[in-house]
Structure formats: C-alpha cells, structure tokens
Design a protein around this motif. Structure first.
Motif, PDB file in Angstrom:
ATOM      1  N   UNK A   1       0.855  -1.189   0.000  1.00  0.00           N
ATOM      2  CA  UNK A   1       0.000   0.000   0.000  1.00  0.00           C
ATOM      3  C   UNK A   1       0.886   1.232   0.000  1.00  0.00           C
ATOM      4  N   UNK A   2       0.275   2.365  -0.318  1.00  0.00           N
ATOM      5  CA  UNK A   2       0.987   3.642  -0.320  1.00  0.00           C
ATOM      6  C   UNK A   2       0.653   4.430   0.940  1.00  0.00           C
ATOM      7  N   UNK A   3       1.618   5.190   1.403  1.00  0.00           N
ATOM      8  CA  UNK A   3       1.347   6.118   2.506  1.00  0.00           C
ATOM      9  C   UNK A   3       0.453   7.236   1.986  1.00  0.00           C
ATOM     10  N   UNK A   4      -0.698   7.422   2.651  1.00  0.00           N
ATOM     11  CA  UNK A   4      -1.654   8.443   2.227  1.00  0.00           C
ATOM     12  C   UNK A   4      -1.902   9.390   3.398  1.00  0.00           C
ATOM     13  N   UNK A   5      -1.792  10.682   3.146  1.00  0.00           N
ATOM     14  CA  UNK A   5      -2.008  11.674   4.190  1.00  0.00           C
ATOM     15  C   UNK A   5      -3.440  11.579   4.694  1.00  0.00           C
ATOM     16  N   UNK A   6      -3.587  11.505   6.011  1.00  0.00           N
ATOM     17  CA  UNK A   6      -4.914  11.485   6.617  1.00  0.00           C
ATOM     18  C   UNK A   6      -5.531  10.105   6.747  1.00  0.00           C
ATOM     19  N   UNK A   7      -4.804   9.046   6.358  1.00  0.00           N
ATOM     20  CA  UNK A   7      -5.398   7.715   6.415  1.00  0.00           C
ATOM     21  C   UNK A   7      -5.356   7.102   7.810  1.00  0.00           C
ATOM     22  N   UNK A   8      -4.443   7.526   8.666  1.00  0.00           N
ATOM     23  CA  UNK A   8      -4.284   6.900   9.975  1.00  0.00           C
ATOM     24  C   UNK A   8      -5.613   6.835  10.726  1.00  0.00           C
ATOM     25  N   UNK A   9      -5.914   5.663  11.246  1.00  0.00           N
ATOM     26  CA  UNK A   9      -7.122   5.498  12.047  1.00  0.00           C
ATOM     27  C   UNK A   9      -8.374   5.210  11.258  1.00  0.00           C
ATOM     28  N   UNK A  10      -8.289   5.210   9.918  1.00  0.00           N
ATOM     29  CA  UNK A  10      -9.451   4.903   9.091  1.00  0.00           C
ATOM     30  C   UNK A  10      -9.162   3.649   8.289  1.00  0.00           C
ATOM     31  N   UNK A  11     -10.229   3.056   7.776  1.00  0.00           N
ATOM     32  CA  UNK A  11     -10.053   1.871   6.943  1.00  0.00           C
ATOM     33  C   UNK A  11      -9.583   2.308   5.565  1.00  0.00           C
ATOM     34  N   UNK A  12      -8.330   2.063   5.288  1.00  0.00           N
ATOM     35  CA  UNK A  12      -7.747   2.391   3.999  1.00  0.00           C
ATOM     36  C   UNK A  12      -6.765   1.321   3.603  1.00  0.00           C
ATOM     37  N   UNK A  13      -6.087   1.537   2.483  1.00  0.00           N
ATOM     38  CA  UNK A  13      -5.202   0.525   1.969  1.00  0.00           C
ATOM     39  C   UNK A  13      -4.086   0.131   2.914  1.00  0.00           C
ATOM     40  N   UNK A  14      -3.448   1.122   3.555  1.00  0.00           N
ATOM     41  CA  UNK A  14      -2.325   0.803   4.431  1.00  0.00           C
ATOM     42  C   UNK A  14      -2.786   0.107   5.705  1.00  0.00           C
ATOM     43  N   UNK A  15      -3.856   0.607   6.312  1.00  0.00           N
ATOM     44  CA  UNK A  15      -4.345  -0.032   7.540  1.00  0.00           C
ATOM     45  C   UNK A  15      -4.826  -1.455   7.255  1.00  0.00           C
ATOM     46  N   UNK A  16      -5.466  -1.646   6.096  1.00  0.00           N
ATOM     47  CA  UNK A  16      -5.922  -2.987   5.717  1.00  0.00           C
ATOM     48  C   UNK A  16      -4.717  -3.915   5.526  1.00  0.00           C
ATOM     49  N   UNK A  17      -3.681  -3.427   4.853  1.00  0.00           N
ATOM     50  CA  UNK A  17      -2.500  -4.248   4.583  1.00  0.00           C
ATOM     51  C   UNK A  17      -1.807  -4.665   5.883  1.00  0.00           C
ATOM     52  N   UNK A  18      -1.670  -3.742   6.805  1.00  0.00           N
ATOM     53  CA  UNK A  18      -0.995  -4.072   8.068  1.00  0.00           C
ATOM     54  C   UNK A  18      -1.839  -5.009   8.925  1.00  0.00           C
ATOM     55  N   UNK A  19      -3.162  -4.842   8.888  1.00  0.00           N
ATOM     56  CA  UNK A  19      -4.028  -5.770   9.618  1.00  0.00           C
ATOM     57  C   UNK A  19      -3.964  -7.163   9.004  1.00  0.00           C
ATOM     58  N   UNK A  20      -3.882  -7.226   7.678  1.00  0.00           N
ATOM     59  CA  UNK A  20      -3.754  -8.514   6.989  1.00  0.00           C
ATOM     60  C   UNK A  20      -2.461  -9.212   7.378  1.00  0.00           C
ATOM     61  N   UNK A  21      -1.393  -8.442   7.446  1.00  0.00           N
ATOM     62  CA  UNK A  21      -0.085  -8.974   7.856  1.00  0.00           C
ATOM     63  C   UNK A  21      -0.181  -9.602   9.241  1.00  0.00           C
ATOM     64  N   UNK A  22      -0.810  -8.892  10.179  1.00  0.00           N
ATOM     65  CA  UNK A  22      -0.958  -9.407  11.537  1.00  0.00           C
ATOM     66  C   UNK A  22      -1.783 -10.697  11.538  1.00  0.00           C
ATOM     67  N   UNK A  23      -2.895 -10.708  10.807  1.00  0.00           N
ATOM     68  CA  UNK A  23      -3.753 -11.896  10.803  1.00  0.00           C
ATOM     69  C   UNK A  23      -3.073 -13.086  10.144  1.00  0.00           C
ATOM     70  N   UNK A  24      -2.294 -12.807   9.084  1.00  0.00           N
ATOM     71  CA  UNK A  24      -1.556 -13.889   8.421  1.00  0.00           C
ATOM     72  C   UNK A  24      -0.537 -14.502   9.374  1.00  0.00           C
ATOM     73  N   UNK A  25       0.147 -13.662  10.147  1.00  0.00           N
ATOM     74  CA  UNK A  25       1.108 -14.163  11.127  1.00  0.00           C
ATOM     75  C   UNK A  25       0.412 -14.925  12.250  1.00  0.00           C
ATOM     76  N   UNK A  26      -0.753 -14.436  12.678  1.00  0.00           N
ATOM     77  CA  UNK A  26      -1.475 -15.099  13.766  1.00  0.00           C
ATOM     78  C   UNK A  26      -1.857 -16.529  13.397  1.00  0.00           C
ATOM     79  N   UNK A  27      -2.199 -16.734  12.128  1.00  0.00           N
ATOM     80  CA  UNK A  27      -2.554 -18.080  11.675  1.00  0.00           C
ATOM     81  C   UNK A  27      -1.360 -19.027  11.800  1.00  0.00           C
ATOM     82  N   UNK A  28      -0.143 -18.454  11.712  1.00  0.00           N
ATOM     83  CA  UNK A  28       1.078 -19.271  11.710  1.00  0.00           C
ATOM     84  C   UNK A  28       1.688 -19.460  13.092  1.00  0.00           C
ATOM     85  N   UNK A  29       1.142 -18.813  14.118  1.00  0.00           N
ATOM     86  CA  UNK A  29       1.772 -18.818  15.433  1.00  0.00           C
ATOM     87  C   UNK A  29       2.112 -20.235  15.881  1.00  0.00           C
ATOM     88  N   UNK A  30       3.385 -20.400  16.304  1.00  0.00           N
ATOM     89  CA  UNK A  30       3.829 -21.697  16.792  1.00  0.00           C
ATOM     90  C   UNK A  30       4.440 -22.576  15.724  1.00  0.00           C
TER      91      UNK A  30
END
Length: 471
Positions: A102-131
């Motif tokens: 995703x691209x850094x977009x001014x004003x996106x912090x705290x809202x559902x946007x491309x970067x926040x979605x991508x980082x949440x996806x990263x966390x969920x993908x890692x959570x599935x792999x825990x252990x």
C-alpha cells in the motif's frame, strides 16, 4: 427452513450456485430432494461471462478480518492438493506467493484504507502461523519504497510498505469452475437448465420458483438466488448489494518475458487497487480491485421487500456483459490505470505501451461492509439469498458450498451472523437509488478498495468518446 424439501431451485451457475448444488448433494436431509440449477449460459456451463470465468484469481488468506483469514486457510488446504482430480491439480493452482502493499496516504491513519488494511492482513496472516516457525518464515515484511522496488525488481512506485506471503498464489479461475461443474454433474443429482430468468414467481407470501424469459416456470419448495451481480435485478437489494464493474486488461508477452514474470509473486497494491498475476502462458493480465463502475438501469420485475409492496420499476446498477451489451474499449481512465499497473508492478520494462489483446469488466456484487449476504429473505418464505461476494468469493471455492448450506439449514453459527440480512443504517438509506436524476452508488468500506470513486460507466464511456473525437 422446512425439513427435507422435495425440490430446490438454484438461480445462478457461478461459484456460489455450483458450490451450493454440490454441497446439497452431500448433505443429509436432501437425499430425496430434486436440485435444479438454472442460468443463461448460452449453451455451455458455467456461464462464459460469469465473474469467476477468467484466466486467474488470487488465492490468499490475507484479510484485515480474521474470520476470512481463517476461512481462507481452510480453503487453501484443498487448493494445495495437486492430484489430477484435485482442485489444485493440473495447473489449476500455483503457489507463487503474494506481495501485498500500500501507499502512505495523508490522513489515512485510524481509518479503513489501503495501508491499515495491509498491516491488519499482515498481523492476521502471522497469527494463523503462530507456533509454526516454518510457516512464519514464509511471511516477511518489506518496508520503504526503494526496498520494495529492489525486492520486486521493478522501477515504478509499487508501494511504500508491504509484505510477502509465500503461502498464497493464484488459480486458473475458468479451469477451476469447469472442475467444479464436472463434480456437480458427476453426482447425477443436479438438473441443469440453460435459460434466462425473467423474475421470481410468488404465491401470497411465498416464492414458489422462477419464470423464464420464454414464459416457462420452474417451481420449487426452496428457491436459492445466487446470481452474483445479477441478483439485484431479481430482488430489491438496494443499499445491501450492488453490481460494480471492475476493469481487466490483457496483453501478449514473449516467452522470455513470460519466464521472468512466472517467477514473480502476485502483486496487489491496496491503495490503488491495481494488481498483476503471474501468467500461465504468454498472456499477462492487469486488473483493479477498486470502487468500480456503476451502471444504473431501470428494471421492472425485481421482487419487492415484502408481499405488501407492489412490483414496480426501480433503478439499480446492472452488469454489462456480452449478453446485454458490449464494451468495445475501456474507459480512458481505466486504460491509463491498468497501464500504470504494468509500469509500477512488473519487472519487465515498457509493457504499458503494448496494445490490448482484449479487455473486459468483471462484475462484483458489492456490499457496504464487504461481508457476503447469505440468509433467508425476511419478507418472503421459501427464498434464500446467497450473493454479495464483494470480489472475494472464488478463493473459498473448496469450502464455500458447505458454509452456505450451513446457513441454509440454520447451522451457520458465527458466519451466519456475519452474513445475515442487515438493516440499512440511516445514513445509507439512499444508497443504490437515483435521487433527482443522480445515482448514489453503494461503496464497499472495508478498506480494501482503491482508485477513483463514484464512477458511472456510461459517463466514463462518454468522456472517452469525447476525448477520441478531439484527437
């Protein structure tokens, strides 16, 4: 649902419809049930203009919502099976990896946007792999524009932050659908009818089947409408689900270029919505998972919300495909954007200058929150709705039918709650409606969409024609 219905009619032979038919043939309580699938396929199942009939679809578990991540992980277990008769066999699934960015977009912090979605996806993908260290090692963060360019071997702006998930990939979508159709046919339990459904038929407060364009009526105890982006032409779903057209473009590539691109992961930028998928042959596709085009049209036979309301003409966004129109050329803005995908996301230079081999629109059935709409219609008995794919239904093909039938029989659990028929929020009451001649289109607000908003297909085509005239 009444137990043991004697007949079920499924309207739609896409991934929702066919997977539901297959699941019904395996479910206790339906052993004596006649199952019919009807769709306007123009002579061959599955329908050639269906959303899932394409060269490729992304197979990923990378979602900002952990529920879909978990469901996709179950589906991926089946996709990875490579026997000739398995879904993933004979080249139907390739685990190339996927780079989500995703691209850094001014004003996106705290809202559902491309970067926040991508980082949440990263966390969920890692959570599935825990252990499981071997799985965790297949997911790696890449931070910064330059680092991403080096990782992908590209020269354009592919993104500002992202990660590689090597446990994702892509499927030959059309071949997967043909595989599914063969599985359904092999049961010997399902009757296929090639016809255009004109409208649902009713008796008092019950839907009793569907009338075809030639006047033929197919009756059933239970009618399941799984018509994808066409569902809104049969049932009033305004504010709940709506057809949006997503652009795809294909170019020819050489053997040398194909060998380079086949080694690449899928690349998806969730800020722009642009993505490219490795080729299987010598054709490369670029596409956009965006807000999409609306195509408002007047329909006259959509089922109203309840028996107390009359059928009357309503304006809804409708697909434009080979069966009801043709798209001779892409809108100019889409042409530019897809060429940007080649420039920014592909490691082969100058692909953006190639002529199109062909282009098309893929029609989503979008919902406001990106969740599917899978539930009994609250206003009509005997009517079950399964739609609202929101551009992410195909990857769940191996498990989809069972989950839909779980909801049908009242055993859907948390998924049934997520996919239920929802009330429309006060601020969304005008969505999907034409007000003073202006169509107010529904938009999917889950953070996964990119590109321009509020585009009407006819208007964009008109702009393109004017530009061509000036040239």
């Amino acid at each position: 649902m009444e137990r043991n219905p004697s007949s079920v009619l499924i309207v739609g032979a896409g991934v929702f419809g066919l997977s539901t038919a297959l699941a019904l043939t395996k479910r206790s309580g339906f052993e004596q049930t006649s199952i019919t699938v009807v769709d306007d396929t123009r002579g061959s199942f599955p329908p050639p203009d269906g959303a899932s009939i394409d060269s490729s679809r992304i197979i990923r578990g990378d979602y900002a919502d952990p529920v879909y991540t978990e469901l996709a992980a179950l589906a991926q277990e089946e996709w990875r099976k490579q026997g000739d008769d398995d879904l993933g066999g004979q080249g139907r699934y390739t685990e190339s990896g996927m780079f989500l960015t995703a691209n850094e977009v001014v004003g996106e912090a705290g809202v559902k946007g491309g970067m926040s979605y991508t980082k949440a996806s990263w966390k969920n993908a890692l959570d599935i792999c825990r252990g499981d260290k071997s799985m965790e090692r297949k997911i790696s963060e890449v931070s910064g524009r330059k680092a991403i360019q080096e990782f992908l071997g590209v020269h354009g702006h592919a993104g500002d932050w992202g990660y590689i998930n090597r446990m994702a990939g892509w499927a030959d979508a059309e071949e997967g659908m043909k595989w599914l159709h063969r599985k359904v046919v092999a049961t010997g339990r399902v009757k296929f009818v090639d016809a255009q459904v004109k409208q649902l038929v009713t008796s008092e407060d019950r839907v009793t089947g569907a009338e075809m364009a030639d006047g033929t009526v197919l009756k059933a105890d239970v009618t399941i409408v799984a018509a994808g982006a066409w569902t809104g032409t049969l049932i009033d779903l305004r504010g709940r689900a709506e057809a949006t057209g997503q652009v795809l473009g294909y170019i020819d590539i050489s053997d040398e270029e194909a060998n380079i691109l086949k080694k690449q992961p899928v690349v998806l930028n969730l800020t722009t919505g642009l993505f490219i998928i490795p080729p299987r042959g010598n054709v490369l596709k670029a596409a956009r998972h965006g807000w999409g085009y609306h195509n408002p049209q007047t329909v006259t036979t959509a089922l109203p919300l309840s028996p107390s309301e009359e059928r009357k003409p309503i304006v809804v966004s409708c697909p434009m495909t080979g069966r009801n129109g043709s798209l001779d050329t892409l809108p100019a803005e889409a042409d530019r954007d897809l060429r940007r995908a080649f420039r920014d996301l592909a490691p082969v230079k100058n692909l953006e200058t190639r002529p199109w081999k062909h282009t098309r629109l893929c029609w989503y059935s979008d919902t406001v929150d990106g969740d599917w709409l899978v539930d009994w219609h609250p206003g009509w008995k005997g009517l079950f709705v399964a739609t609202g794919d929101s551009g992410h239904g195909y990857k769940f093909l191996p498990v989809l039918g069972d989950k839909l039938v779980d909801c049908l029989v009242g055993e859907g659990g948390e998924l049934a709650k997520k996919w239920r028929w929802k009330d429309i929020a006060a601020e969304d009451e005008l969505l999907g409606r034409e007000v003073d001649g202006v169509f107010k289109g529904l938009q999917t607000k889950d953070g996964s969409r990119g590109g321009a908003k509020d585009m009407v297909l006819e208007e964009e085509l008109r702009k393109t024609k004017k530009m061509a005239t000036r040239l």
